[in-house]
Each structure stands twice: as C-alpha cells, then as structure tokens.
Scaffold this motif. Structure first.
Motif, PDB file in Angstrom:
ATOM      1  N   MET A 199       0.849  -1.199   0.000  1.00 54.79           N
ATOM      2  CA  MET A 199       0.000   0.000   0.000  1.00 54.79           C
ATOM      3  C   MET A 199       0.883   1.247   0.000  1.00 54.79           C
ATOM      4  O   MET A 199       1.861   1.315   0.749  1.00 54.79           O
ATOM      5  N   THR A 226       3.196  -7.237   2.906  1.00 50.42           N
ATOM      6  CA  THR A 226       4.560  -6.748   3.160  1.00 50.42           C
ATOM      7  C   THR A 226       4.597  -5.754   4.324  1.00 50.42           C
ATOM      8  O   THR A 226       5.613  -5.089   4.547  1.00 50.42           O
ATOM      9  N   SER A 228       2.985  -2.804   4.941  1.00 50.09           N
ATOM     10  CA  SER A 228       2.949  -1.336   4.758  1.00 50.09           C
ATOM     11  C   SER A 228       2.085  -0.641   5.808  1.00 50.09           C
ATOM     12  O   SER A 228       2.390   0.471   6.222  1.00 50.09           O
ATOM     13  N   ASP A 244      -0.561 -13.467   7.900  1.00 51.29           N
ATOM     14  CA  ASP A 244      -0.800 -13.654   6.467  1.00 51.29           C
ATOM     15  C   ASP A 244      -0.701 -15.141   6.178  1.00 51.29           C
ATOM     16  O   ASP A 244       0.091 -15.857   6.788  1.00 51.29           O
ATOM     17  N   ILE A 245      -1.490 -15.577   5.214  1.00 53.10           N
ATOM     18  CA  ILE A 245      -1.498 -17.010   4.882  1.00 53.10           C
ATOM     19  C   ILE A 245      -0.281 -17.380   4.038  1.00 53.10           C
ATOM     20  O   ILE A 245       0.099 -18.541   3.947  1.00 53.10           O
ATOM     21  N   ASP A 290      -3.970 -18.483   8.737  1.00 56.94           N
ATOM     22  CA  ASP A 290      -5.167 -18.299   7.930  1.00 56.94           C
ATOM     23  C   ASP A 290      -6.195 -17.545   8.781  1.00 56.94           C
ATOM     24  O   ASP A 290      -6.609 -18.040   9.833  1.00 56.94           O
ATOM     25  N   PHE A 291      -6.619 -16.384   8.304  1.00 60.93           N
ATOM     26  CA  PHE A 291      -7.519 -15.545   9.095  1.00 60.93           C
ATOM     27  C   PHE A 291      -8.869 -16.210   9.353  1.00 60.93           C
ATOM     28  O   PHE A 291      -9.548 -15.878  10.324  1.00 60.93           O
ATOM     29  N   ASP A 308      -6.024  -4.403   4.446  1.00 61.28           N
ATOM     30  CA  ASP A 308      -6.444  -4.383   3.055  1.00 61.28           C
ATOM     31  C   ASP A 308      -6.623  -5.848   2.653  1.00 61.28           C
ATOM     32  O   ASP A 308      -5.672  -6.499   2.211  1.00 61.28           O
ATOM     33  N   GLU A 315      -3.981 -11.080  -6.059  1.00 66.97           N
ATOM     34  CA  GLU A 315      -3.519 -12.137  -5.166  1.00 66.97           C
ATOM     35  C   GLU A 315      -4.689 -13.079  -4.925  1.00 66.97           C
ATOM     36  O   GLU A 315      -5.842 -12.690  -5.092  1.00 66.97           O
ATOM     37  N   GLU A 318      -7.654 -17.129  -0.545  1.00 71.58           N
ATOM     38  CA  GLU A 318      -7.669 -18.558  -0.201  1.00 71.58           C
ATOM     39  C   GLU A 318      -7.776 -18.754   1.298  1.00 71.58           C
ATOM     40  O   GLU A 318      -7.383 -17.889   2.077  1.00 71.58           O
TER      41      GLU A 318
END
Ligand SMILES: C[S@@+](CC[C@H](N)C(=O)[O-])C[C@H]1O[C@@H](n2cnc3c(N)ncnc32)[C@H](O)[C@@H]1O
Length: 470
Positions: A199, A226, A228, A244-245, A290-291, A308, A315, A318
C-alpha cells in the motif's frame, strides 16, 4: 473585515490537491482524536482550503502533527475576493493589531503561493512589494526567518479556464506544515521490502489517522502482506503485528517486484523495513496464519485493526480447506503435510473481519479497511455491517471506469452478544463480476478483431479479383 467567534482565532488550512475524497474523513478523525470542535467557516468540498476557527496555535500544531492531506496552516490575517479587498482588510488588521508589529525586530520573509496559475520569480517579487505598507520592523531573511508570511492567490480548479484575476486572495502568518514529508520518508521506491500489493505510504498514513493510532496502541493487520500498514501505524507510535497465509511472502521469498531486481536479498522482510525506519521497538511480529481460523486468545483486545483484505484480483483469496468429504491425514503424513486450500469468498472475508473486530476491538476501537466494488452498483446499504460497529467514515478511491475501492472506518460501540454474530449485507461478488466483465471485454475485442480480419480479407480478395479481370 474578518469576523471571529469569541476568543477563537481564524486559520487557513491549505491542502494537497490529491485524494480529495479522503480529506474530510481524515481531518474529522484527527479533530475527534484530539477532542477539538470542528467549527469551520468555509469548508468547500472540492477547493484546496478550509477556513477554521480554533482556540490557539497549540491546537493547530496538534492537527498538523498528524494530517497527511494538509500542506500547511496559516493564521489568517486577511482575505478578499478582489485584490483591493485583501489590501484593505490587511491594512485594517495591521492597525487593529499594531501591538504585534511595534518593536518586533524578528526577521521575516513573505512567500507567494498561487494555485492553478504559474508566475515568474519577478512577478512574485512584484506581488511581495505590494505589501510594503505593513509595519514590519525586522530584517528580511530568506533562509530560516523567525516569521514567514504567506500571500496566496487562488485561481480555481480548472486548468483549462484560468481567470485573469484570482477568485480569492489570502494573507497570513505561517504556523505549521502538515505531514507531507512522511510520504517521501516512507516511499515504496526506497523501501527495502515491497510486494505487488504494497500500500502506498500516503494512503497507509491516512488509514492510520482514520484508525486514530496513538502512542502505545496495539494494532493488528490480519492480511499483512509486506506490512505497509504496520509501518504507517508504527510511525504514529502503534505497537504493530500481523498475520498472512502466504509463508513465502512473510519470509521474503516471493518473486521480486522491482524490475531491476532478479532475486530477493536474504534480509528482505517486514522486520528489515521496520529497522530501516527506526521503528523496530514498535514492531511486535508477524505470524503465518489463515484468518478464517480462530488463532488468538478470546480476551485479546486491540486498539485498532487496519487492513487491506485480498480482493482476488492480484492475489489469491484462499483459506485452508478441502472439498473432500471426510478427509483423512495419515499419521506418517502429519509432520510434512501441506494443507490444501479452497476459495475464500469476499463475502465470507468481510463477514469474518467484522465479527473478529466486534469481538477483539476495545470499546471505541476502530477497524479501517478497504472494500472493492463496482461503481454503478454502489449503495451504502451494500456495505458490510455489524450490530456492534458504527460506520463513521467512507471515502472512495476510483480505480477504473467501472471499479473503485472504499476506505471504510468502523467504530466499536458495544460488546457483542451471542446473537450478534450475523452481518446484514447484500454483496455482489466483486471478484466473480470483475473476471466475468474482463472475459466479456476480451470476447468483444476478439470479435472485433475477427470481424476486422474478415473485412480486410474480403477487400483483398475483391481487389485481387478486379486486377486479374483487368
Ligand atoms: C492486498 S494484500 C495486503 C497487502 C498489504 N497491505 C501490503 O501492504 O503489502 C492481501 C494479503 O492477504 C493475504 N491473504 C489471503 N488470504 C488470506 C487468509 N485466508 N488469511 C490471511 N491472509 C490472507 C494475501 O497473502 C495477501 O498478502
């Protein structure tokens, strides 16, 4: 003459003419964070300035210490639609406030700003000289003067219809700059670790202001990529962490994003970014997770969630799962097993995100997230909702003729009850529609090309036939 409310001073806020739809939301958030009453005299939505009455300079400094949309702020001494009105108003100001001029030997300079029209240095000097009647006693100093005075001419917003004379003239004393320099400081161009969906710093900082991040706040980005948004939140004192997955992303092993870079450097990571900006002490960590699965203790409480989520365009969206009925993982496979993934639809992502926020935000804590949509289908009742979260801001960033994304800010106002888990919403699937529309456009293009080819062949055959007949 400028009218002023009792004991309030009048200030001019000058904004960058960029991301205009985010300005009001950002400023309202900052005013609310510092408990400042927003009593604006003029707040035209599209013009790059506001006129605001405030108790004193300290309040201005507080606002400027956060606002990213703000270029600078002046104590407004005079204003006029015509040049003569401005000069009359400024002369009256200098008579009324003669005490601030008399005996003031501080160095000064006058700068000229023009909006939507360019002037040469010579023309600007001429404009400065028209203020020679001001009883300024100190020496002129162009570099680091004690006082900077500013004259602004506003020529409107349309570069194709610039008027001869400005629509507005302003004169005042510079008080503070906004936080525009942070955009350079955190630029993606010079950041160690970036990815395709990093972002940009301006929007990340605006998000941090929407989230009202204060020193010491605990902030989570559940789709961290990443990192941001962690950088922006830590810039304002937040203690940040994320999930993050994508294992490869969090370990800096995805394909490099910069064209000039063939392979990732060994130490590319969110931690390295935090080190680069001197924010390591505010970085908690990131976790591959995994959220869609609960990971945190039920009593975890967060000051803010900034995120985001994946839209499934650049992307994958999943989550861990399988379509198999009763899948079995054998004992000997358990340690090396890599779980299969299934689609994580946008509806489900936002449903999970709002439920998670309602559960884990502290009261008055904020969720700030992006939400993609088709512009022609937008209505506010299509937006994700939750009975414990109030939508307090909603700004649009246009992405294409058809699509945009909205920055949504929710505030938690009560704890959830058991039957509060459902979310009222009526979403069209952005991802499905995006790809269907893209396929349609491609088909249209292919059809057009085929028709054009057929027409050319026909012409060629006709002209061939004609020349053999001749
Ligand atoms: C739009 S990107 C976020 C980019 C990030 N703001 C940045 O600045 O780099 C969305 C991220 O969500 C991650 N993601 C996708 N599905 C996920 C899931 N089920 N759980 C957690 N993260 C997921 C993707 O790997 C991707 O990094």
């Amino acid at each position: 003459m400028l009218k002023m409310t009792n004991q309030l001073k009048r200030y001019l806020f000058w904004f960058a003419h960029e991301h205009v739809d985010f300005r009001l939301a950002e400023m309202e958030s900052i005013f609310d964070m510092f408990n400042i009453n927003l009593s604006t005299v003029t707040r035209p939505k599209e013009h790059p300035y506001w006129i605001v009455d405030l108790p004193d300079e300290n309040v201005v400094h507080k606002i400027a210490s956060r606002a990213v949309s703000l270029r600078f702020c002046l104590e407004l001494w005079a204003q006029g639609k015509k040049k003569e009105d401005l000069h009359n108003s400024l002369k009256a100001y200098s008579v009324r406030n003669s005490d601030i001029f008399i005996g003031d030997r501080r160095s000064f300079k006058i700068v000229v700003e023009t909006f939507c029209k360019h002037f040469s240095q010579c023309e600007k000097v001429e404009k400065i000289e028209s203020f020679s009647y001001l009883p300024l006693e100190g020496p002129v100093k162009l570099k680091n003067p004690d006082v900077t005075l500013c004259y602004i001419e506003y020529y409107g917003l349309n570069p194709n219809e610039i008027p001869e004379e400005p629509y507005e003239h302003f004169f005042g004393k510079w008080i503070a700059d906004g936080q525009r320099e942070l955009i350079q400081k955190l630029s993606l161009k010079t950041r160690k670790f970036i990815g395709n969906t990093s972002m940009d710093p301006q929007l990340s900082l605006i998000m941090a202001n929407q989230a009202q991040i204060r020193n010491g706040d605990v902030v989570l980005d559940p789709f961290v990529g990443t990192g941001s948004l962690l950088v922006a939140a830590s810039q304002f004192g937040g203690y940040t962490f994320g999930t993050d997955i994508d294992f490869l992303m969090l370990h800096g092993r995805t394909r490099p994003t910069r064209i000039s870079q063939k392979t990732r450097e060994k130490d590319e990571s969110i931690a390295a970014n935090m080190r680069q900006y001197g924010m390591s002490s505010h970085y908690l960590d990131v976790v591959v997770a995994d959220f869609s699965y609960p990971l945190w203790r039920v009593d975890l409480r967060l000051d803010a969630i900034m995120t985001d989520p994946p839209y499934g365009i650049r992307e994958a969206t999943e989550r861990i799962g399988t379509m198999k009925i009763n899948p079995v993982i054998e004992e000997h496979q358990a340690t090396s097993h890599i779980p299969s993934k299934i689609d994580y639809g946008l509806n489900q992502i936002y449903k999970d995100l709002l439920c998670f926020s309602a559960r884990h935000l502290k009261l008055d804590g904020r969720l700030v997230c992006w939400y993609p949509l088709f512009r022609d289908q937008y209505t506010e009742d299509q937006l994700p909702a939750h009975p414990c979260l109030e939508l307090v801001a909603n700004s649009e960033q246009v992405l294409s003729n058809y699509t945009s994304r909205r920055l949504l800010t929710y505030k938690k106002f009560r704890e959830p009850e058991t039957n509060d888990e459902s979310i009222i919403m009526n979403l069209t699937d952005f991802r499905e529609k995006y790809f269907a529309l893209r396929e349609e456009t491609r088909k249209d293009k292919r059809m057009k090309k085929a028709t054009e080819r057929a027409r050319r062949r026909e012409n060629w055959e006709r002209s061939n036939k004609e020349s053999t007949e001749r």
